[in-house]
Design a protein around this motif. Sequence first.
Motif: not given
Length: 231
Positions: A171-185
């Motif tokens: 679930s946490v990994a899916a949340t991270c993957s959903s961020l796309g190019g919206t952040c640098d880190v």
Amino acid sequence: MLLNDSGAPTIGFLHTSPVHIGTFDTLVAEHPGGFNTVEVVDEPLLDLARSVGPSHPDVVAGISSSLDELERAGASIVVCTCSTIAGEAELVGERFDVPVVRVDRAMAERAIASGTRIAVVGALESTFSPTRALLESCASSEGVSIEITDVFSEGSWDNFEAGNIDGYMQSVAATCSSLGGTCDVIVLAQASMAVAATMVEGPIPVLSSPALAVEAAIAAVQDRLDSGQGR
């Protein structure tokens, strides 16, 4: 400074969940210095901090009691692995002879060096405020401006509390993957999320705190040894 049979000092850990014991014991054991570990687990302390806030006198008293126990057990340095109370643990730690560091400090410093747009992923609302404050403090110290976005991983903590650790990480990994190019880190606000960092594909770095915290703690102890400082 208490040394084990190999002549190495002891790293102390203040946990609010027993799930962290194996993670941090393994990280310390992998270090060639042969460091020893001593741990205190206080699960009710997290529930209390979530209910009344980490700076409440009862929470402070609980932190102080745990730090005292670790100091008496011979810890050369203490790492607080709970991000909700870690900032308060550093403040309380100023009363002790043994250094106390929060688990996410080294990660925050790495994040500041990695980019200005920082996404903080958390499964508990109580982790966002202290993590944000730490990032802002680190950025201020470096004289840089950052943009922080809090990203709540919906339903992840339910999996954790149910003992479904695989589901929690997914679930946490899916949340991270959903961020796309919206952040640098991406910063994982809780130490319990560390495995999820290895499950995210893509160019955006995903930082977790355990390995960086242990590396920093061992380096701090070695610096004290090199300078001839005891406890």
